[in-house]
Design a protein around this motif. Structure first.
Motif, PDB file in Angstrom:
ATOM      1  N   GLN A  97      46.366  35.100  54.699  1.00 38.60           N
ATOM      2  CA  GLN A  97      45.281  34.629  55.300  1.00 38.60           C
ATOM      3  C   GLN A  97      44.714  35.226  53.130  1.00 38.60           C
ATOM      4  O   GLN A  97      43.204  34.353  52.678  1.00 38.60           O
ATOM      5  N   ALA A  98      44.882  35.411  52.379  1.00 34.12           N
ATOM      6  CA  ALA A  98      44.848  35.674  50.965  1.00 34.12           C
ATOM      7  C   ALA A  98      45.353  34.058  50.568  1.00 34.12           C
ATOM      8  O   ALA A  98      43.742  33.986  49.593  1.00 34.12           O
ATOM      9  N   LEU A  99      45.912  33.667  50.768  1.00 36.01           N
ATOM     10  CA  LEU A  99      45.650  31.538  50.494  1.00 36.01           C
ATOM     11  C   LEU A  99      44.484  31.261  50.263  1.00 36.01           C
ATOM     12  O   LEU A  99      43.722  30.425  49.434  1.00 36.01           O
ATOM     13  N   LEU A 100      44.214  31.498  51.948  1.00 37.84           N
ATOM     14  CA  LEU A 100      43.082  30.515  52.626  1.00 37.84           C
ATOM     15  C   LEU A 100      42.091  30.574  52.030  1.00 37.84           C
ATOM     16  O   LEU A 100      40.837  29.817  51.944  1.00 37.84           O
ATOM     17  N   HIS A 101      42.195  32.148  51.842  1.00 40.16           N
ATOM     18  CA  HIS A 101      40.792  32.560  51.619  1.00 40.16           C
ATOM     19  C   HIS A 101      40.706  32.194  50.353  1.00 40.16           C
ATOM     20  O   HIS A 101      39.269  31.998  49.418  1.00 40.16           O
ATOM     21  N   ALA A 102      41.469  31.896  49.128  1.00 40.75           N
ATOM     22  CA  ALA A 102      41.321  32.020  47.623  1.00 40.75           C
ATOM     23  C   ALA A 102      41.232  30.353  47.901  1.00 40.75           C
ATOM     24  O   ALA A 102      40.602  29.162  46.139  1.00 40.75           O
ATOM     25  N   ASP A 103      41.461  29.721  48.925  1.00 38.87           N
ATOM     26  CA  ASP A 103      41.594  28.243  48.605  1.00 38.87           C
ATOM     27  C   ASP A 103      43.221  27.824  47.797  1.00 38.87           C
ATOM     28  O   ASP A 103      42.316  26.699  47.235  1.00 38.87           O
ATOM     29  N   LEU A 104      43.483  28.054  47.542  1.00 39.66           N
ATOM     30  CA  LEU A 104      44.588  27.945  47.773  1.00 39.66           C
ATOM     31  C   LEU A 104      45.841  26.752  48.810  1.00 39.66           C
ATOM     32  O   LEU A 104      47.034  27.363  49.109  1.00 39.66           O
ATOM     33  N   LEU A 105      44.841  25.721  49.689  1.00 37.99           N
ATOM     34  CA  LEU A 105      45.358  25.272  50.596  1.00 37.99           C
ATOM     35  C   LEU A 105      47.047  24.954  49.997  1.00 37.99           C
ATOM     36  O   LEU A 105      47.941  25.010  50.862  1.00 37.99           O
ATOM     37  N   LEU A 111      53.938  27.740  52.486  1.00 37.08           N
ATOM     38  CA  LEU A 111      54.190  29.326  53.046  1.00 37.08           C
ATOM     39  C   LEU A 111      53.865  28.913  54.434  1.00 37.08           C
ATOM     40  O   LEU A 111      54.889  29.589  54.850  1.00 37.08           O
ATOM     41  N   LEU A 112      53.661  27.740  54.933  1.00 38.03           N
ATOM     42  CA  LEU A 112      53.543  28.535  56.343  1.00 38.03           C
ATOM     43  C   LEU A 112      54.252  27.386  56.763  1.00 38.03           C
ATOM     44  O   LEU A 112      55.264  27.616  57.695  1.00 38.03           O
TER      45      LEU A 112
END
Length: 124
Positions: A97-105, A111-112
């Motif tokens: 969630q943090a990576l997605l929120h920071a737009d670090l796709l 990680l996914l």
């Protein structure tokens, strides 16, 4: 998240039963693997350091946790393995969630992609 440094104190010592305890045995224990995973998936960017001797400090590899999943570690009580599953789930979900929120796709996708390996040995 709030620690400045993650220290692994793992000198080579003999257990009273005669077997050797060291960094290798630390890495093999499930709860120690969970500590390392929590550090690696924390939202802070603290260093992870290994102390094997009083005069030597090593920086742990950034991706070492990927090859040694928590659920595949050794546990003194097998029931502990089930207790860690929701913890691992929360750690991974929060980081995603943090990576997605920071737009670090790209980091999010990496990680996914590793999630199935991180869940090895658990019911995740």
């Amino acid at each position: 998240d709030s620690c400045a440094v993650f220290l692994v104190l793992a000198p080579s010592v003999r257990h009273e039963a005669g077997h050797l305890l060291d960094y290798r045995t630390w890495r093999g224990r499930g709860w120690c693997r969970l500590e390392r995973l929590a550090r690696r998936l924390s939202l802070g960017g603290t260093a992870a350091l290994l102390v094997k001797r009083a005069d030597t400090v090593f920086e742990l590899g950034a991706h070492d946790y990927l090859m040694e999943p928590v659920g595949a570690g050794a546990f003194g009580m097998e029931s502990d393995r089930a207790e860690l599953e929701p913890i691992v789930r929360r750690l991974v979900t929060r980081k995603l969630q943090a990576l997605l929120h920071a737009d670090l796709l790209e980091d999010y996708r990496h990680l996914l992609a590793w999630c199935s390996l991180l869940a090895q040995g658990t019911q995740l």
